[in-house]
Write a protein that holds these residues in place. Structure first.
Motif, PDB file in Angstrom:
ATOM      1  N   LEU A  88     -11.850 -34.759 -39.144  1.00 15.94           N
ATOM      2  CA  LEU A  88     -10.986 -34.544 -40.026  1.00 15.94           C
ATOM      3  C   LEU A  88     -10.834 -33.097 -39.094  1.00 15.94           C
ATOM      4  O   LEU A  88     -11.766 -32.016 -39.888  1.00 15.94           O
ATOM      5  CB  LEU A  88     -10.296 -34.780 -40.755  1.00 15.94           C
ATOM      6  N   ILE A  89     -10.208 -32.350 -38.921  1.00 12.16           N
ATOM      7  CA  ILE A  89     -10.057 -30.542 -39.007  1.00 12.16           C
ATOM      8  C   ILE A  89      -8.577 -30.014 -39.326  1.00 12.16           C
ATOM      9  O   ILE A  89      -7.664 -30.763 -38.487  1.00 12.16           O
ATOM     10  CB  ILE A  89     -10.347 -29.789 -37.551  1.00 12.16           C
ATOM     11  N   VAL A  90      -8.397 -29.607 -39.832  1.00 11.72           N
ATOM     12  CA  VAL A  90      -7.090 -28.766 -40.719  1.00 11.72           C
ATOM     13  C   VAL A  90      -6.786 -27.262 -41.042  1.00 11.72           C
ATOM     14  O   VAL A  90      -8.059 -26.871 -41.437  1.00 11.72           O
ATOM     15  CB  VAL A  90      -7.074 -29.503 -42.007  1.00 11.72           C
ATOM     16  N   GLN A  91      -6.184 -26.543 -40.794  1.00 10.53           N
ATOM     17  CA  GLN A  91      -6.143 -25.282 -41.229  1.00 10.53           C
ATOM     18  C   GLN A  91      -5.759 -25.085 -42.460  1.00 10.53           C
ATOM     19  O   GLN A  91      -5.246 -25.784 -42.834  1.00 10.53           O
ATOM     20  CB  GLN A  91      -4.586 -24.668 -40.251  1.00 10.53           C
ATOM     21  N   LYS A  92      -5.775 -23.660 -42.866  1.00 14.14           N
ATOM     22  CA  LYS A  92      -5.862 -23.450 -44.439  1.00 14.14           C
ATOM     23  C   LYS A  92      -4.398 -23.531 -44.526  1.00 14.14           C
ATOM     24  O   LYS A  92      -3.948 -23.515 -43.938  1.00 14.14           O
ATOM     25  CB  LYS A  92      -6.467 -21.539 -44.693  1.00 14.14           C
ATOM     26  N   GLY A  93      -4.535 -23.456 -46.258  1.00 11.07           N
ATOM     27  CA  GLY A  93      -3.182 -24.238 -46.608  1.00 11.07           C
ATOM     28  C   GLY A  93      -2.527 -25.646 -45.500  1.00 11.07           C
ATOM     29  O   GLY A  93      -1.164 -25.884 -46.316  1.00 11.07           O
ATOM     30  N   GLY A  94      -3.262 -25.856 -45.066  1.00  8.43           N
ATOM     31  CA  GLY A  94      -2.785 -27.439 -44.752  1.00  8.43           C
ATOM     32  C   GLY A  94      -2.776 -28.336 -45.486  1.00  8.43           C
ATOM     33  O   GLY A  94      -4.124 -28.237 -46.125  1.00  8.43           O
ATOM     34  N   ILE A  95      -2.428 -30.023 -45.986  1.00  6.76           N
ATOM     35  CA  ILE A  95      -3.440 -30.746 -46.100  1.00  6.76           C
ATOM     36  C   ILE A  95      -3.894 -31.926 -45.995  1.00  6.76           C
ATOM     37  O   ILE A  95      -3.800 -32.531 -44.052  1.00  6.76           O
ATOM     38  CB  ILE A  95      -1.509 -31.597 -45.985  1.00  6.76           C
ATOM     39  N   SER A  96      -4.458 -32.032 -46.267  1.00  9.35           N
ATOM     40  CA  SER A  96      -5.922 -32.634 -45.579  1.00  9.35           C
ATOM     41  C   SER A  96      -6.038 -34.472 -45.805  1.00  9.35           C
ATOM     42  O   SER A  96      -5.636 -34.780 -47.135  1.00  9.35           O
ATOM     43  CB  SER A  96      -7.184 -32.674 -46.260  1.00  9.35           C
ATOM     44  N   ILE A  97      -5.850 -35.627 -45.346  1.00  6.75           N
ATOM     45  CA  ILE A  97      -5.805 -37.133 -45.496  1.00  6.75           C
ATOM     46  C   ILE A  97      -7.090 -37.802 -45.350  1.00  6.75           C
ATOM     47  O   ILE A  97      -7.083 -37.594 -43.801  1.00  6.75           O
ATOM     48  CB  ILE A  97      -4.172 -37.524 -44.853  1.00  6.75           C
ATOM     49  N   LYS A 140      -4.324 -53.243 -50.254  1.00  4.86           N
ATOM     50  CA  LYS A 140      -5.772 -52.960 -50.122  1.00  4.86           C
ATOM     51  C   LYS A 140      -6.668 -51.658 -49.394  1.00  4.86           C
ATOM     52  O   LYS A 140      -7.780 -51.414 -48.376  1.00  4.86           O
ATOM     53  CB  LYS A 140      -6.931 -54.025 -49.738  1.00  4.86           C
ATOM     54  N   GLN A 141      -5.418 -50.294 -49.544  1.00  5.99           N
ATOM     55  CA  GLN A 141      -5.900 -49.763 -49.381  1.00  5.99           C
ATOM     56  C   GLN A 141      -5.986 -48.518 -50.130  1.00  5.99           C
ATOM     57  O   GLN A 141      -4.493 -48.697 -51.128  1.00  5.99           O
ATOM     58  CB  GLN A 141      -4.846 -48.998 -47.988  1.00  5.99           C
ATOM     59  N   PHE A 142      -6.352 -46.962 -49.710  1.00  7.99           N
ATOM     60  CA  PHE A 142      -6.159 -46.499 -51.028  1.00  7.99           C
ATOM     61  C   PHE A 142      -6.588 -44.803 -50.133  1.00  7.99           C
ATOM     62  O   PHE A 142      -7.088 -44.778 -49.108  1.00  7.99           O
ATOM     63  CB  PHE A 142      -7.269 -46.238 -52.358  1.00  7.99           C
ATOM     64  N   SER A 143      -5.881 -43.655 -50.206  1.00 10.30           N
ATOM     65  CA  SER A 143      -6.088 -42.085 -49.556  1.00 10.30           C
ATOM     66  C   SER A 143      -6.099 -41.229 -50.508  1.00 10.30           C
ATOM     67  O   SER A 143      -5.762 -41.539 -51.722  1.00 10.30           O
ATOM     68  CB  SER A 143      -4.843 -42.273 -49.429  1.00 10.30           C
ATOM     69  N   LEU A 144      -7.404 -40.376 -49.806  1.00 13.67           N
ATOM     70  CA  LEU A 144      -6.929 -38.871 -50.350  1.00 13.67           C
ATOM     71  C   LEU A 144      -6.476 -37.987 -49.885  1.00 13.67           C
ATOM     72  O   LEU A 144      -6.175 -37.656 -48.266  1.00 13.67           O
ATOM     73  CB  LEU A 144      -8.479 -38.662 -50.399  1.00 13.67           C
ATOM     74  N   HIS A 145      -5.490 -37.140 -50.985  1.00 12.85           N
ATOM     75  CA  HIS A 145      -4.424 -36.133 -50.379  1.00 12.85           C
ATOM     76  C   HIS A 145      -5.404 -34.672 -50.902  1.00 12.85           C
ATOM     77  O   HIS A 145      -5.597 -34.395 -51.822  1.00 12.85           O
ATOM     78  CB  HIS A 145      -3.320 -35.970 -50.531  1.00 12.85           C
TER      79      HIS A 145
END
Lengths: 114, 110
Positions: free
Chosen positions: B11-20, B71-76
């Protein structure tokens, strides 16, 4: 606290040689785990000790692998004889919960078997 | 048998963005769901964890969302920073049996 301490950090050996990995858990922790990390299989539990007693060794790949915990502050993982497919990063982790909750991992031993 | 499936692989995210990052598990006996962060040359470090009786847990910029029926979970990761660049592992456990996902390599671009 220095955390979980593993040695050596890197080990390069030739096929057929004996390899011994060492671990010092965090003082006061009563549970110790050995994990193996590879690109293909990810993080796998090899063996779990509780109060120095091996409770679950179902993850130990074969008889070439053995682990001991002679006291609360020291554990070893031995591979004899080693094979190239044993090349991986081996992690030791400890917890005070008696379970896999709140695990503290060491920095690992990078093993290369040539 | 893979009991915990994790996505995406990278996953590539810009600074300040949300990573999921998302995970799904199979065994309903699991009762503890942690996320670990691993930097190169280091062991995994516990980041945040949740139990199945809670739907969400937040610690600073990190939030776990948990859906027991699916049966799912996520990290934000909110306000993602370059220092968050690492590999993240979800896991599920019962007693001493901890099963890890395959990991997500997160890169936060400045």
């Amino acid at each position: 606290d220095a955390g979980v301490i593993q040695s050596p950090r890197h080990e390069v050996t030739e096929m057929g040689q004996e390899v011994t990995l060492r671990c010092k858990p965090i003082s006061g922790h009563n549970s110790l785990f050995w994990y193996r990390q590879t690109m293909m299989r990810g993080l796998e539990l090899l063996i779990y000790f509780n109060n120095n007693v091996p409770i679950d060794d179902s993850g130990m790949p074969e008889d070439r692998f053995s682990a001991k915990m002679p006291n609360a502050s020291f554990s070893t993982l031995k591979i004899q004889p080693s094979e190239p497919r044993d090349s991986a990063v081996y992690f030791c982790a400890s917890s005070y919960a008696g379970t896999a909750e709140k695990l503290f991992f060491g920095s690992g031993t990078q093993l290369s078997v040539l | 048998q893979q009991q915990v499936k994790q996505s995406p692989q990278s996953l590539i995210v810009q600074k300040g963005g949300i990573s999921i990052i998302n995970c799904a598990y199979e065994n309903t006996a699991f009762d503890y769901f942690p996320w670990y962060q691993q930097f190169p040359g280091k062991g995994p470090a516990l980041l945040i964890a949740i139990r199945p009786d809670v739907s969400e847990k937040k610690e600073g910029r990190f939030t776990i969302s948990f859906n027991k029926s699916a049966k799912q979970f996520s990290l934000h990761i909110m306000d993602s920073q370059p220092g968050d660049s690492a590999t993240y592992f979800c896991a599920a456990s019962r007693s001493h049996d901890m099963r890890f996902g395959a990991g997500t390599r997160l890169t936060v671009k400045p």
